[in-house]
Design an enzyme around this catalytic site. Structure first.
Site, PDB file in Angstrom:
ATOM      1  N   ASN A 113      31.929  39.414  33.568  1.00  0.00           N
ATOM      2  CA  ASN A 113      31.650  39.618  34.990  1.00  0.00           C
ATOM      3  C   ASN A 113      32.942  39.849  35.764  1.00  0.00           C
ATOM      4  O   ASN A 113      33.045  40.778  36.573  1.00  0.00           O
ATOM      5  CB  ASN A 113      30.897  38.420  35.571  1.00  0.00           C
ATOM      6  CG  ASN A 113      29.457  38.368  35.133  1.00  0.00           C
ATOM      7  OD1 ASN A 113      28.861  39.369  34.774  1.00  0.00           O
ATOM      8  ND2 ASN A 113      28.882  37.178  35.148  1.00  0.00           N
ATOM      9  N   SER A 114      33.944  39.007  35.521  1.00  0.00           N
ATOM     10  CA  SER A 114      35.224  39.148  36.225  1.00  0.00           C
ATOM     11  C   SER A 114      35.940  40.432  35.817  1.00  0.00           C
ATOM     12  O   SER A 114      36.530  41.125  36.656  1.00  0.00           O
ATOM     13  CB  SER A 114      36.114  37.939  35.953  1.00  0.00           C
ATOM     14  OG  SER A 114      35.609  36.786  36.589  1.00  0.00           O
ATOM     15  N   GLN A 129      34.687  36.428  45.227  1.00  0.00           N
ATOM     16  CA  GLN A 129      35.646  37.159  44.402  1.00  0.00           C
ATOM     17  C   GLN A 129      35.584  38.668  44.611  1.00  0.00           C
ATOM     18  O   GLN A 129      36.628  39.328  44.671  1.00  0.00           O
ATOM     19  CB  GLN A 129      35.420  36.824  42.928  1.00  0.00           C
ATOM     20  CG  GLN A 129      36.380  37.548  41.997  1.00  0.00           C
ATOM     21  CD  GLN A 129      36.466  36.912  40.641  1.00  0.00           C
ATOM     22  OE1 GLN A 129      37.088  35.871  40.480  1.00  0.00           O
ATOM     23  NE2 GLN A 129      35.851  37.524  39.643  1.00  0.00           N
ATOM     24  N   HIS A 189      25.325  34.329  32.964  1.00  0.00           N
ATOM     25  CA  HIS A 189      24.084  34.984  32.582  1.00  0.00           C
ATOM     26  C   HIS A 189      23.228  35.297  33.819  1.00  0.00           C
ATOM     27  O   HIS A 189      22.621  36.360  33.917  1.00  0.00           O
ATOM     28  CB  HIS A 189      23.285  34.092  31.626  1.00  0.00           C
ATOM     29  CG  HIS A 189      23.981  33.839  30.323  1.00  0.00           C
ATOM     30  ND1 HIS A 189      23.536  34.342  29.130  1.00  0.00           N
ATOM     31  CD2 HIS A 189      25.112  33.139  30.028  1.00  0.00           C
ATOM     32  CE1 HIS A 189      24.342  33.959  28.148  1.00  0.00           C
ATOM     33  NE2 HIS A 189      25.310  33.222  28.680  1.00  0.00           N
ATOM     34  N   ASP A 217      33.379  36.001  24.256  1.00  0.00           N
ATOM     35  CA  ASP A 217      33.745  37.415  24.161  1.00  0.00           C
ATOM     36  C   ASP A 217      35.073  37.747  24.826  1.00  0.00           C
ATOM     37  O   ASP A 217      35.520  38.898  24.764  1.00  0.00           O
ATOM     38  CB  ASP A 217      32.650  38.257  24.819  1.00  0.00           C
ATOM     39  CG  ASP A 217      32.490  37.916  26.305  1.00  0.00           C
ATOM     40  OD1 ASP A 217      32.462  36.709  26.633  1.00  0.00           O
ATOM     41  OD2 ASP A 217      32.382  38.837  27.136  1.00  0.00           O
ATOM     42  N   GLN A 218      35.708  36.779  25.463  1.00  0.00           N
ATOM     43  CA  GLN A 218      36.837  37.072  26.351  1.00  0.00           C
ATOM     44  C   GLN A 218      38.034  37.679  25.626  1.00  0.00           C
ATOM     45  O   GLN A 218      38.720  38.547  26.168  1.00  0.00           O
ATOM     46  CB  GLN A 218      37.226  35.803  27.109  1.00  0.00           C
ATOM     47  CG  GLN A 218      36.129  35.322  28.042  1.00  0.00           C
ATOM     48  CD  GLN A 218      36.320  33.901  28.540  1.00  0.00           C
ATOM     49  OE1 GLN A 218      37.384  33.299  28.349  1.00  0.00           O
ATOM     50  NE2 GLN A 218      35.292  33.351  29.163  1.00  0.00           N
TER      51      GLN A 218
END
Length: 509
Positions: A386-387, A367, A16, A406-407
Site C-alpha cells: 500500500n505504501s 499519508q 488487507h 512481501d516487503q
C-alpha cells in the site's frame, strides 16, 4: 447495474482492508450494490477511520465477536477465521437471498481462499482481490507450481520470468527458515487451486498494466488471469484495529509537533461545545488545513524527507534511536510518523531541539495527502505494498527498509526494475544504522544521484493516472467485470417463418 450485488469479504488487517474497501467504493460509484463483510473489530476500525456512505456492512465472524483485543497476526488466527468465517459467510449469503438481495459475486482477499469455496457451493462466482504486486503473485506461483526446485538452495541466485535476479534477502519472509506464519503457504496453494479448478473467476490485483505488463502476460501463460484494477489508494488513516476499538466514541487529534501527543476529546464534550457555537460562517465551512500540512506549506518544494514504517510495523527501540540519530545527521527538514513502544525511554539527547528547528514528529497522518504535497521530496518506507503504491502514484522516490512478508521483494522491484528508489541495508540485528540511513537519504535527495529515481517516479505517477482514467486499463478491466455480472436479457424466441406460398408457373398457350 443497480441490480448487481457484490459481497466483499476482507481479512481484518489494515493492509488487507484498505485496498479492498477502496475497491468497494469504486464499484459503488458505478452503481453496484455492496455488502462488506469482515469481523466486528475490523468494522469498528473502518467506522472510526473513513466514510462509507452507501456500503452495507455485515459480520463475517472470527468467533471473537464480543472481544475487543484480538491478535489477528497470531500464526493460527487465519485457520480460526476459516473455521468460523466459512459458516458465517454461508449464513450471510442465505440471509441476503431470503431478504430479496441475492448475491451475484463474492470478492475476497488474500488469506481467505475458503470464501471462494463457500461461493462455489452456493453457485455464485467469486473474485480474488490480491493486495500485493503482480510480481509477488508470480513469485508465489513459481515457488508452488512451475519451479519449486529453484528455491531448494536459498544461497543461490534465483532467476524467474520477468523478475530481477533474487537472493535470500529479496524473498518473502514466508519462504525463509524463520517463518512464523506456517499457514501462509498452504493458503496460497489453496488460492491458486481455486483458480485452476474454476472456483474463482477473477484474480484482481492492486496494480496496473503499465507497471507490470510483462509479469501479467507471463502469468496468463499459466492460466492465471491476473487483472490490474489499481491503483486502489486507500482513504483510511493508518490506525491499528486495536486502537480503533479502544477509541470508539472518541476523537483524536491527528498531528502533534515534537514528541508529545495531544489528548483525546470525547464525543460528549464535542457535542456540548457545539451547542454553544453560533451558526458557521462561509469561512468556517471551508476545509481547515492540519497543522502538519501548514508546516509543509512553509517548506521549499522537494526538500522534505517523509519517514513512515506503516501502520502495524513493530519498530524496535534500537531502530527508533538509529532513525532519530540519522534524522539529526541530515540537512533536510523531515516528517516522521512513529508510535514508540510503551517501554521506550525517550528520544536521544538533542533530538527534540532538531525537531523544533526543522522536523515534525506525528503518531499518524493522512499519508496520501502528505506524499502528494509538493514539499515532500523523498519517502523512507517499510515497503508494504500500500505504501509503495502510494509512493509511486505520488511520484516520490523511496528508500526501502523492508521488515517482513512481501516487503523485501517489493524493495527489490522498486530498486532494480522500476528504479524509483534504493534499498537501505540492515545490520545483523535487523536495524538500519544511522550512517546507512544518512547515506541512503543523501543519494535519494541528491541533485545528481537522485535524478534518475525522480524521473522514473514521475513517469509511473503519470502512468498510474492514465490507468484509472476513463478508457484506461484499470477502468476497462473494472467495466468488463461489471458487464460480466449483469443479468443477461432473455433471448426472445424467433417467430415462425411465414408459410411458403406454392409457386404456380404460368402455362404458355
Amino acid at each position: 447495474s443497480a441490480m448487481v450485488h457484490v459481497v466483499i469479504v476482507s481479512f481484518p488487517a489494515p493492509g488487507h482492508i484498505n485496498p479492498t474497501l477502496q475497491f468497494a467504493k469504486v464499484l459503488l460509484q458505478r452503481g453496484i450494490q455492496i455488502t462488506f463483510g469482515t469481523t466486528v473489530q475490523a468494522q469498528a476500525y473502518i467506522a472510526s477511520s473513513t466514510t462509507t456512505d452507501g456500503i452495507s456492512f455485515a459480520t463475517v465472524s472470527d468467533g471473537f465477536d464480543s472481544e475487543a483485543d484480538v491478535n489477528n497476526s497470531e500464526p493460527h488466527y487465519p485457520r480460526r477465521y476459516e473455521r468460523y468465517g466459512s459458516a458465517s459467510l454461508a449464513e450471510l449469503i442465505r440471509s441476503l437471498t431470503a431478504s430479496g438481495h441475492p448475491v451475484d459475486c463474492v470478492a475476497f482477499n488474500f488469506l481467505l481462499p475458503w470464501a471462494a469455496r463457500v461461493a462455489h457451493e452456493h453457485g455464485i462466482p467469486s473474485a480474488l482481490i490480491w493486495p500485493q504486486p503482480v510480481s509477488v503473485l508470480a513469485l508465489y506461483y513459481h515457488y508452488l507450481f512451475t519451479c519449486p526446485e529453484s528455491f531448494a538452495d536459498l544461497s543461490k541466485e534465483i532467476q524467474l520470468p520477468c523478475l530481477p535476479p533474487l537472493v535470500t534477502e529479496d524473498l518473502p519472509s514466508f519462504f525463509l527458515p524463520g517463518n512464523t506464519h506456517p499457514h501462509a503457504i498452504p493458503m496460497l496453494r489453496e488460492m491458486f487451486d481455486n483458480i485452476h479448478e474454476n472456483k474463482c473467476g477473477w484474480a484482481f490485483t492492486n496494480s496496473f498494466d503499465a507497471l507490470e505488463e510483462d509479469v501479467i502476460a507471463s502469468l496468463r501463460e499459466h492460466k492465471i488471469n491476473a487483472t490490474g484494477i489499481g491503483p486502489l489508494i486507500p482513504s483510511l488513516t493508518p490506525k491499528t484495529i486495536k486502537q480503533a476499538v479502544k477509541e470508539a466514541g472518541k476523537k483524536e487529534e491527528i498531528a502533534c509537533n515534537g514528541a508529545h501527543e495531544k489528548p483525546a476529546i470525547s464525543n460528549d464534550q464535542n457535542a456540548a461545545s457545539e451547542e454553544k457555537k453560533p451558526e458557521p460562517s462561509e469561512q468556517d465551512n471551508k476545509p481547515k488545513k492540519s497543522e502538519l500540512v501548514e508546516w509543509l506549506d512553509a517548506k521549499p518544494a522537494g526538500s522534505v524527507v517523509y519517514v513512515s514504517f506503516g501502520s502495524i510495523a513493530d519498530v524496535k527501540s534500537l531502530q527508533i534511536d538509529e532513525l532519530a540519530a540519522g534524522l539529526m545527521g541530515i540537512d533536510h527538514p523531515f516528517v516522521w510518523v512513529i508510535r514508540p513502544p510503551a517501554d521506550y525511554p525517550g528520544f536521544p539527547a538533542g533530538f527534540e531541539d532538531v525537531v523544533e528547528k526543522r522536523g515534525m514528529v506525528v503518531r499518524w497522518c493522512a499519508q496520501v495527502e502528505v506524499l502528494n504535497h509538493p514539499a515532500v521530496g523523498g519517502f523512507v518506507t517499510h515497503s508494504g505494498w500500500n505504501s509503495t503504491l502510494e509512493g509511486l502514484v505520488s511520484g516520490k522516490p523511496m528508500v526501502c527498509v523492508p521488515q517482513w512478508s512481501d516487503q523485501a521483494t517489493n524493495a527489490k522491484i522498486v530498486s532494480h526494475k522500476w528504479k524509483t528508489g534504493l534499498r537501505g541495508r540492515k545490520n545483523d540485528k535487523g536495524v538500519i544504522e544511522r550512517e546507512e540511513f544518512k547515506r541512503c537519504v543523501g543519494l535519494l535527495m541528491g541533485e545528481e544521484s537522485g535524478k534518475e529515481m525522480r524521473e522514473n517516479a514521475a513517469k509511473y505517477k503519470e502512468l498510474a493516472k492514465l490507468a484509472i482514467q476513463e478508457g484506461g486499463s484499470s477502468d476497462l478491466n473494472i467495466k468488463a467485470f461489471i458487464e460480466a455480472l449483469q443479468p443477461q436479457p432473455a433471448v426472445a424466441a424467433a417467430p415462425p417463418p411465414p408459410p411458403v406460398e406454392e409457386h404456380k408457373e404460368r402455362t404458355m398457350e
